[in-house]
Structure formats: C-alpha cells, structure tokens
Design a protein around this motif. Sequence first.
Motif, PDB file in Angstrom:
ATOM      1  N   VAL A 124       0.835  -1.209   0.000  1.00  0.00           N
ATOM      2  CA  VAL A 124       0.000   0.000   0.000  1.00  0.00           C
ATOM      3  C   VAL A 124       0.865   1.253   0.000  1.00  0.00           C
ATOM      4  CG1 VAL A 124      -1.651   1.353   1.351  1.00  0.00           C
ATOM      5  CG2 VAL A 124      -1.969  -1.101   1.094  1.00  0.00           C
ATOM      6  N   GLY A 125       1.948   1.247   0.795  1.00  0.00           N
ATOM      7  CA  GLY A 125       2.830   2.406   0.871  1.00  0.00           C
ATOM      8  C   GLY A 125       3.467   2.740  -0.461  1.00  0.00           C
ATOM      9  N   VAL A 126       3.924   1.712  -1.180  1.00  0.00           N
ATOM     10  CA  VAL A 126       4.504   1.927  -2.508  1.00  0.00           C
ATOM     11  C   VAL A 126       3.453   2.495  -3.456  1.00  0.00           C
ATOM     12  CG1 VAL A 126       5.521   0.786  -4.511  1.00  0.00           C
ATOM     13  CG2 VAL A 126       6.242   0.132  -2.208  1.00  0.00           C
ATOM     14  N   LEU A 130       3.535   6.194  -5.534  1.00  0.00           N
ATOM     15  CA  LEU A 130       3.318   6.293  -6.977  1.00  0.00           C
ATOM     16  C   LEU A 130       2.111   7.183  -7.293  1.00  0.00           C
ATOM     17  CD1 LEU A 130       3.956   2.577  -8.036  1.00  0.00           C
ATOM     18  CD2 LEU A 130       5.494   4.533  -8.289  1.00  0.00           C
ATOM     19  N   ARG A 131       1.087   7.078  -6.449  1.00  0.00           N
ATOM     20  CA  ARG A 131      -0.128   7.844  -6.690  1.00  0.00           C
ATOM     21  C   ARG A 131       0.075   9.333  -6.443  1.00  0.00           C
ATOM     22  NH1 ARG A 131      -6.009   5.383  -5.840  1.00  0.00           N
ATOM     23  NH2 ARG A 131      -7.147   6.977  -6.967  1.00  0.00           N
ATOM     24  N   ALA A 132       1.101   9.682  -5.661  1.00  0.00           N
ATOM     25  CA  ALA A 132       1.368  11.094  -5.386  1.00  0.00           C
ATOM     26  C   ALA A 132       1.660  11.862  -6.662  1.00  0.00           C
ATOM     27  CB  ALA A 132       2.543  11.218  -4.416  1.00  0.00           C
ATOM     28  N   TYR A 133       2.141  11.167  -7.677  1.00  0.00           N
ATOM     29  CA  TYR A 133       2.469  11.822  -8.940  1.00  0.00           C
ATOM     30  C   TYR A 133       1.317  11.767  -9.936  1.00  0.00           C
ATOM     31  CZ  TYR A 133       7.131  11.810  -7.021  1.00  0.00           C
ATOM     32  OH  TYR A 133       8.208  12.031  -6.211  1.00  0.00           O
ATOM     33  N   ILE A 171      -6.430   7.624   1.582  1.00  0.00           N
ATOM     34  CA  ILE A 171      -5.740   8.395   0.556  1.00  0.00           C
ATOM     35  C   ILE A 171      -5.703   7.615  -0.751  1.00  0.00           C
ATOM     36  CG2 ILE A 171      -3.513   9.367  -0.144  1.00  0.00           C
ATOM     37  CD1 ILE A 171      -3.028  10.063   2.783  1.00  0.00           C
ATOM     38  N   ALA A 172      -5.377   6.329  -0.643  1.00  0.00           N
ATOM     39  CA  ALA A 172      -5.323   5.487  -1.837  1.00  0.00           C
ATOM     40  C   ALA A 172      -6.682   5.398  -2.517  1.00  0.00           C
ATOM     41  CB  ALA A 172      -4.826   4.091  -1.475  1.00  0.00           C
ATOM     42  N   SER A 173      -7.758   5.559  -1.746  1.00  0.00           N
ATOM     43  CA  SER A 173      -9.118   5.481  -2.304  1.00  0.00           C
ATOM     44  C   SER A 173      -9.581   6.797  -2.903  1.00  0.00           C
ATOM     45  CB  SER A 173     -10.101   5.047  -1.208  1.00  0.00           C
ATOM     46  OG  SER A 173      -9.763   3.770  -0.718  1.00  0.00           O
ATOM     47  N   GLY A 174      -8.777   7.858  -2.732  1.00  0.00           N
ATOM     48  CA  GLY A 174      -9.122   9.130  -3.349  1.00  0.00           C
ATOM     49  C   GLY A 174      -9.391  10.277  -2.405  1.00  0.00           C
ATOM     50  N   SER A 175      -9.319  10.046  -1.084  1.00  0.00           N
ATOM     51  CA  SER A 175      -9.565  11.119  -0.130  1.00  0.00           C
ATOM     52  C   SER A 175      -8.409  12.120  -0.134  1.00  0.00           C
ATOM     53  CB  SER A 175      -9.729  10.531   1.280  1.00  0.00           C
ATOM     54  OG  SER A 175      -9.932  11.559   2.229  1.00  0.00           O
ATOM     55  N   THR A 176      -8.717  13.391   0.020  1.00  0.00           N
ATOM     56  CA  THR A 176      -7.692  14.421   0.099  1.00  0.00           C
ATOM     57  C   THR A 176      -6.801  14.157   1.311  1.00  0.00           C
ATOM     58  OG1 THR A 176      -9.205  16.034  -0.862  1.00  0.00           O
ATOM     59  CG2 THR A 176      -7.273  16.904   0.292  1.00  0.00           C
ATOM     60  N   PRO A 177      -5.461  14.124   1.164  1.00  0.00           N
ATOM     61  CA  PRO A 177      -4.563  13.784   2.269  1.00  0.00           C
ATOM     62  C   PRO A 177      -4.823  14.569   3.546  1.00  0.00           C
ATOM     63  CG  PRO A 177      -3.338  13.842   0.232  1.00  0.00           C
ATOM     64  CD  PRO A 177      -4.726  14.323  -0.104  1.00  0.00           C
ATOM     65  N   ARG A 178      -5.041  15.867   3.403  1.00  0.00           N
ATOM     66  CA  ARG A 178      -5.278  16.710   4.582  1.00  0.00           C
ATOM     67  C   ARG A 178      -6.460  16.208   5.404  1.00  0.00           C
ATOM     68  NH1 ARG A 178      -7.444  22.859   3.758  1.00  0.00           N
ATOM     69  NH2 ARG A 178      -8.426  23.121   5.811  1.00  0.00           N
ATOM     70  N   TYR A 179      -7.565  15.864   4.735  1.00  0.00           N
ATOM     71  CA  TYR A 179      -8.752  15.396   5.451  1.00  0.00           C
ATOM     72  C   TYR A 179      -8.603  13.954   5.926  1.00  0.00           C
ATOM     73  CZ  TYR A 179     -10.995  19.630   3.766  1.00  0.00           C
ATOM     74  OH  TYR A 179     -11.304  20.941   3.523  1.00  0.00           O
ATOM     75  N   ALA A 180      -7.904  13.142   5.157  1.00  0.00           N
ATOM     76  CA  ALA A 180      -7.671  11.761   5.579  1.00  0.00           C
ATOM     77  C   ALA A 180      -6.862  11.726   6.868  1.00  0.00           C
ATOM     78  CB  ALA A 180      -6.947  10.986   4.478  1.00  0.00           C
ATOM     79  N   VAL A 181      -5.830  12.566   6.949  1.00  0.00           N
ATOM     80  CA  VAL A 181      -4.974  12.621   8.142  1.00  0.00           C
ATOM     81  C   VAL A 181      -5.754  13.141   9.347  1.00  0.00           C
ATOM     82  CG1 VAL A 181      -2.980  13.765   9.176  1.00  0.00           C
ATOM     83  CG2 VAL A 181      -2.822  12.858   6.859  1.00  0.00           C
ATOM     84  N   VAL A 246       4.665   4.493   5.786  1.00  0.00           N
ATOM     85  CA  VAL A 246       4.062   3.164   5.736  1.00  0.00           C
ATOM     86  C   VAL A 246       5.105   2.116   5.359  1.00  0.00           C
ATOM     87  CG1 VAL A 246       2.404   1.698   4.526  1.00  0.00           C
ATOM     88  CG2 VAL A 246       1.744   3.988   5.227  1.00  0.00           C
ATOM     89  N   VAL A 247       5.889   2.383   4.319  1.00  0.00           N
ATOM     90  CA  VAL A 247       6.888   1.413   3.856  1.00  0.00           C
ATOM     91  C   VAL A 247       7.947   1.160   4.928  1.00  0.00           C
ATOM     92  CG1 VAL A 247       8.756   1.017   2.196  1.00  0.00           C
ATOM     93  CG2 VAL A 247       6.556   1.923   1.411  1.00  0.00           C
TER      94      VAL A 247
END
Length: 260
Positions: A124-126, A130-133, A171-181, A246-247
């Motif tokens: 998931v971390g990897v 990758l999804r960050a880009y 985050i991986a599912s599409g949630s905005t990082p700020r709100y997920a955190v 995560v990694v």
Amino acid sequence: MTTVEGVTGVMDLLGSDFLLFIAIGFVGQLFDGALGMGFGVISYTVLSSIGIPYTVVSASVNGAKIFTGAVSGSAHIRHKNVDWRMFRLLALAGAVGGVLGVLMLTQVPGTIIRPVIAIYLTIVGVFIILRAYRMVTGKVSTKRTIGIGMAGGFLEATAGVWGPLVTSNMIASGSTPRYAVGTANLAEFVVALVVSTMLIPHIGIESFSKAVIGLLIGAVLAAPLAARFARQLPARTLTIGVGLMVVVTSLYRLYQTYFM
C-alpha cells in the motif's frame, strides 16, 4: 517543601527515563499528527527496545492514544482538517472492529497477524508514493469507508495499527490527504477509548506504566505543530511522506518479527 524539591521528587517518582518518554511521545505525535500515523509504531518500537515488557508497552501506548487522539483531533478541528461524514463512518466502524479485535486477541497470536499486515502495508505504501504523482481526489464511498474503519479498528486492537491502514487506504481510495490525516486522527480517539476500556479488565490496571505520563506530555506539545504541518504542506509532499512512513514502519515490523 520548595518548588524545586517538589519537582525533583516527582521526577524521582516517575523514573530517570521520564524525559526519554516525553521525547518519544513528541516525535511519535509529530509524525502521527502530520502524517496520520507513527505514534503507536514509534512508541512501541522504542519502549520495547529499552526492555519494557510487551504487555506494559501495549497498555501504555493504548492508554496514551486516548488522550493523544483527543488532543490531535482537537487541533485538526481548529485547522479545519476534519471531514465529519468520514469521521462518523470511521469512528463507528472502527469501534466495532476494535471490539472484534479485542475478542480475537486472546485467540490469535499477534506474531501471526503482524507479518501479514506488514507485507500488505508495504505494498500500500509503494502504491501511495506512486499515486502522489497522479493525484486522484474525491468522495470515498460509504461502503469502502466502513470497511476501512472496521479493518483499522480490528488491527488497532490486535496489532497496534490504525493510521498506517486507515489513513493510507483513505488516501489510496481518493480522499484528500489533509482530510484523511485529520479525520483518521480524530476517529482514532474513539477507537482507542473502546479498545482500552475492553483491555483493562484483561490486563489489569497495574499494566499501565509511568511511561504514559511522559508520552502524553510529549504528544500534547507536538499536536498543534503537527496539525499546522498537515494544513500547510503541499498535498503531494504529504502523500509521499505518508507512503514512506508506511513502507519504512512496515519493513521494520517484518524485521522485528523475523530477526529480533
């Protein structure tokens, strides 16, 4: 008794490692508040490495998470990092998962569960890095949010994992990082409260160590700063940070399982 003597007496009562506990709590909460994960992993790793028994470590970290979740969650509310729909779903589902996890805790050894979790979270971390880009944000479905919350609550009770699973998957599912955190931090308070309440009769109140006090002081000091980082850091930077955390922590859990 003078003030200095009183402070010295308190420090003697708490033990010579009290400042270390404060430092652990500060660093752990700085990561947890800014990245949605790290307090439990960092606290558990360091406290175990200095010879504190596993049962005491678990009790201390779980007990501290009740308060760190409240403090960190409050800071995220002030900085408007909380999605209230997501919070309700994660908190309720996480509480249910936590109850199931506590019930399973005495049946399935953590040594069996932890390697599976670590391998899964590494993947998931990897994926997150990758999804960050190629950022994709949006509203995560109710069914998926509930599933993530239940899994997170179950793993919080059985393996001390909440943020790495919940925040990373949101985050991986599409949630905005700020709100997920921010939302995951606040929901963790509810889950930790449920899990700790159920664990105390099994482990005994004596299992809560003096480390809790130090962890809490450090966490309280770090929480407002961490929430500000979560709001001000660019989404891509924050996402890469979550993925790396995560990694690294997952690989270290595998190392602990097989080589320590």
